[in-house]
Design an enzyme around this catalytic site. Structure first.
Site, PDB file in Angstrom:
ATOM      1  N   GLU A  19       0.849  -1.198   0.000  1.00  0.00           N
ATOM      2  CA  GLU A  19       0.000   0.000   0.000  1.00  0.00           C
ATOM      3  C   GLU A  19       0.883   1.246   0.000  1.00  0.00           C
ATOM      4  O   GLU A  19       2.009   1.221   0.507  1.00  0.00           O
ATOM      5  CB  GLU A  19      -0.888   0.032   1.245  1.00  0.00           C
ATOM      6  CG  GLU A  19      -1.754  -1.192   1.430  1.00  0.00           C
ATOM      7  CD  GLU A  19      -2.290  -1.292   2.862  1.00  0.00           C
ATOM      8  OE1 GLU A  19      -3.151  -0.480   3.224  1.00  0.00           O
ATOM      9  OE2 GLU A  19      -1.820  -2.173   3.606  1.00  0.00           O
ATOM     10  N   CYS A  36       8.777  51.013  -1.701  1.00  0.00           N
ATOM     11  CA  CYS A  36       8.278  52.382  -1.553  1.00  0.00           C
ATOM     12  C   CYS A  36       9.087  53.225  -0.573  1.00  0.00           C
ATOM     13  O   CYS A  36       8.852  54.427  -0.450  1.00  0.00           O
ATOM     14  CB  CYS A  36       6.812  52.368  -1.121  1.00  0.00           C
ATOM     15  SG  CYS A  36       6.544  51.773   0.573  1.00  0.00           S
ATOM     16  N   ASP A  79       1.500  10.297   3.751  1.00  0.00           N
ATOM     17  CA  ASP A  79       2.257  11.147   4.675  1.00  0.00           C
ATOM     18  C   ASP A  79       1.273  12.028   5.446  1.00  0.00           C
ATOM     19  O   ASP A  79       0.977  13.163   5.052  1.00  0.00           O
ATOM     20  CB  ASP A  79       3.252  12.006   3.889  1.00  0.00           C
ATOM     21  CG  ASP A  79       4.401  12.491   4.763  1.00  0.00           C
ATOM     22  OD1 ASP A  79       4.505  12.033   5.910  1.00  0.00           O
ATOM     23  OD2 ASP A  79       5.189  13.326   4.284  1.00  0.00           O
ATOM     24  N   LYS A 137       2.226   4.615   1.401  1.00  0.00           N
ATOM     25  CA  LYS A 137       2.365   5.125   2.762  1.00  0.00           C
ATOM     26  C   LYS A 137       2.022   6.618   2.752  1.00  0.00           C
ATOM     27  O   LYS A 137       2.849   7.456   2.402  1.00  0.00           O
ATOM     28  CB  LYS A 137       3.784   4.887   3.292  1.00  0.00           C
ATOM     29  CG  LYS A 137       3.952   5.218   4.768  1.00  0.00           C
ATOM     30  CD  LYS A 137       5.355   4.855   5.244  1.00  0.00           C
ATOM     31  CE  LYS A 137       5.506   5.126   6.738  1.00  0.00           C
ATOM     32  NZ  LYS A 137       5.340   6.558   7.061  1.00  0.00           N
ATOM     33  N   CYS A 170      11.050  49.649   3.245  1.00  0.00           N
ATOM     34  CA  CYS A 170      10.467  48.801   2.198  1.00  0.00           C
ATOM     35  C   CYS A 170      11.250  48.981   0.907  1.00  0.00           C
ATOM     36  O   CYS A 170      11.466  50.121   0.461  1.00  0.00           O
ATOM     37  CB  CYS A 170       9.001  49.173   1.985  1.00  0.00           C
ATOM     38  SG  CYS A 170       8.241  48.340   0.570  1.00  0.00           S
TER      39      CYS A 170
END
Length: 670
Positions: free
Chosen positions: A116, A411, A120, A118, A408
């Site tokens: 099968e 600006c 997560d 697995k 920033c």
């Protein structure tokens, strides 16, 4: 009993049966019969009836999935049958050693293995008594776990009532979050300046361990069941039979399990999925190999920690080495400054990686990542490229440490990082970058889907002073666009056509496009379905919003705050005046659905659409999208780097549609 109440009781029973039926069709058979909108309408009707007649509410009602009141803490649950962990194999040699041990313990006997995927996620147990779900718990230490019943109820794939009554049945499974839901959740958290989840497993675990079940309900979790703990009134002979019966009882079981009688075949199957796992919509970190016979399992027994009849084959972590060329900053719609590593391109987990999000300044400091560093990169959950570690031993002295700027970069306004928060933000509400990112989001595929209005064009529009908000896009004229660099007459006409076409988008796309904080695509759909018009949504109160399934306090507060701002209302008035659809569009009549009854499968990366957009187009035209290829599939739509679905389609002779073929089929191109 009054006639009205008796009618309500009958209708409630009918609605519950219908909703349970459609949950089974959707989550177990992968064969839905109705649209999401119709399903939500059934849920709303049931909620209204139960609100009007609270005495009709029962423990197995689907309305319990909305999420109840927050709790003060978790209580512990003792597992009647211990939930053992699995021993791991990290290469093919260790798998063959496992096979030798099993055959040595069962000399001369035929041994079969079930393999099968697995998943997560987070291991859980679900306990049913007389067919009703009564308790859900985490694995914990294997002996005791945490009672998360209220949270598991919100996971729609968990059946609240089995297809038949069984005195006692405790099942084990893995709760997971899809790759798409994980990306959306992290994007929303990044915009909000909240810590990001490292991978889908952590996101699923964090979502299930919320004290407020409404938060869990908003996270779009799902589950696959893979085994039995305690059982009374039902018996099994093999594990393969167990999986089949689980599916018959209404549990989602991963369809990729296979039965083999030789380890060579097991090894080959593991090799196959090591390559094909990237095509799955959810993350897997390996495969699980189990002896099929339950009687043989009993004789093989277990150690103190793990069964001797099972082993987990773990995929090796796929990592690569590269160099950080630069670290740049992106200013998001909410002002969050997100550092991104620009990398020397490197091949990783099936794609070429040239950049990786570094999330925030703290992570850069913790991992000591510098411009010019040699680093190790991997994909978190096979999805998001991340820098795992720097390699200081390979430094030349030319590397430069990174520091978050005080201003920033877009600006020049002050950058602020509030105490206790990981994110630094630009404080300027009028920052051009914030406006630019907002416009990019507004025009994106999952929002208003304005073809031709990409970041470069938006940047030019802003520099030319042609737009100051999303509504200004609909006032653009041909002459405005044609004089922009590298746009030209034909591109200008195409963009104006795309803008005109976007006016007819359904309401949920506009709601999502507005960039209301915490309102993702799913929440936008729910709000559109519930209120029907933008005007109705704008008048909604906090108390009204939190009654909607999956709309929690944080989203409700954000919506109320957004519509309380005069500037936002002004933009909406401009959008309405421009002819943008402000109300839910009626579905096309059955005669106008050319794909009615057709089953599609999507694989690979499409150039012009996201998976969700392609799915919406197919569903709007009457078709259905399946997650797996079978003889009943009518078309497989193939993009770049298709996976195993493409090979299976070729083997079965299913018609293949390249993206241009698909666009012609749905009327996007001629």
């Amino acid at each position: 009993m009054t006639q009205d109440r008796e009618q309500a009781r009958r209708r409630v029973i009918e609605l519950r049966r219908e909703i349970e039926h459609h949950n089974y069709r959707y989550y177990v058979l992968d064969d839905p019969e109705i649209s999401d909108a119709r399903y939500d309408a059934l849920m709303r009707e049931l909620l209204q009836l139960e609100k009007q007649y609270p005495e009709l509410v029962t423990p197995d009602s689907p309305t319990r999935r909305v999420g109840g009141q927050p709790r003060e803490g978790f209580v512990t649950v003792r597992h009647r049958v211990p939930m053992l962990s699995l021993a791991n194999a990290f290469d093919e040699g260790e798998l063959r050693d496992f096979d030798r041990r099993v055959r040595a313990a069962l000399p001369g006997e035929t041994v079969e293995y079930v393999v099968e995927l697995k998943i997560d996620g987070l291991a859980v147990s679900l306990r049913y008594e007389n067919g009703l779900f009564v308790t859900g718990a985490t694995r914990g230490d294997g002996e005791t776990g945490e009672d998360i019943t209220a949270n598991l109820i919100t996971v729609r794939a968990v059946p609240l009532r089995l297809q038949r009554e069984i005195p006692v049945l405790e099942v084990r499974g893995e709760v997971y979050m899809s790759k798409e839901a994980f990306l959306r959740l992290n994007e929303a958290r990044e915009e909000a300046g909240e810590p990001l989840f490292a991978n889908p497993r952590n996101a699923a675990a964090g979502s299930l361990r919320q004290l407020d079940p409404s938060v869990t309900a908003s996270r779009q979790l799902s589950i696959f069941l893979y085994g039995i703990g305690e059982a009374a009134g039902i018996t099994f002979q093999t594990h393969f039979q167990t999986l089949s019966v689980l599916r018959e009882l209404g549990f989602p079981v991963n369809r990729h399990h296979r039965l083999f009688n030789h380890m060579d075949d097991v090894v080959q199957y593991c090799r196959r999925w090591q390559q094909e796992r990237f095509d799955l919509p959810y993350a897997i970190d390996g495969l699980v190999i189990k002896v099929n016979s339950l009687e043989q399992q009993d004789r093989l027994g277990a150690t103190m920690k793990s069964p001797r009849w099972a082993i987990a084959y773990k995929f090796p972590a796929e990592q690569a080495r590269t160099r950080v060329v630069d670290i740049i900053l992106r200013v998001g719609r909410t002002g969050v400054l997100t550092p991104t590593a620009i990398l020397e391109p490197v091949r990783l987990a099936g794609t070429t990686v040239s950049r990786a999000t570094l999330h925030n300044e703290d992570i850069i400091r913790e991992r000591d990542i510098r411009v010019g560093d040699r680093v190790i990169v991997q994909k978190a959950g096979d999805i998001i490229p991340e820098v795992v570690a720097s390699l200081p031993e390979e430094r030349t002295g030319e590397e430069k440490p990174f520091a978050m700027p005080a201003r920033c970069p877009e600006c020049g306004a002050a950058v602020n990082r509030p105490p206790g928060e990981a994110a630094a933000r630009c404080t300027n509400m009028a920052c051009p970058a914030r406006l630019r990112e907002g416009l990019i989001h507004f025009a994106s595929r999952n929002a208003m889907d304005i073809t031709g209005l990409g970041p470069a064009v938006i940047g030019q529009l802003l520099r030319a002073g042609l737009v100051a908000d999303p509504a200004d896009l609909y006032t653009l004229r041909h002459d405005d666009l044609a004089r922009l660099e590298r746009l030209g007459d034909k591109s200008a006409r195409n963009l104006l056509q795309a803008l005109e076409k976007s006016k007819a988008n359904p309401l949920h796309r506009l709601i999502f496009a507005l960039g209301i904080r915490h309102v993702g695509e799913r929440a936008a759909r729910l709000l559109a379905e519930h209120f029907g018009t933008m005007d109705g949504l704008s008048r909604a109160t906090y108390d009204e919003l939190v009654t909607i399934p999956e709309i929690g306090p944080r989203i409700a507060e954000s919506v109320v705050t957004f519509f309380a701002q005069d500037e936002n209302r002004r933009v909406l008035e401009k959008l309405a005046a421009a002819g943008v659809n402000m109300g839910r569009r009626e579905a096309a009549p059955e005669g106008e659905k050319p794909l009615a009854g057709k089953v599609f499968v999507l694989t690979g990366t499409l150039e012009h659409y996201t998976r969700q957009q392609a799915q919406e187009i197919i569903q709007r035209l009457g078709g259905r999208v399946s997650s797996s290829v079978s003889k009943k599939t009518d078309y497989v739509v193939v993009g770049e780097d298709p996976g195993g679905k493409y090979d299976k389609a070729l083997a079965l002779g299913v018609p293949i549609l390249r993206e241009e073929d698909f666009r012609r089929l749905v009327g996007e191109v001629k």
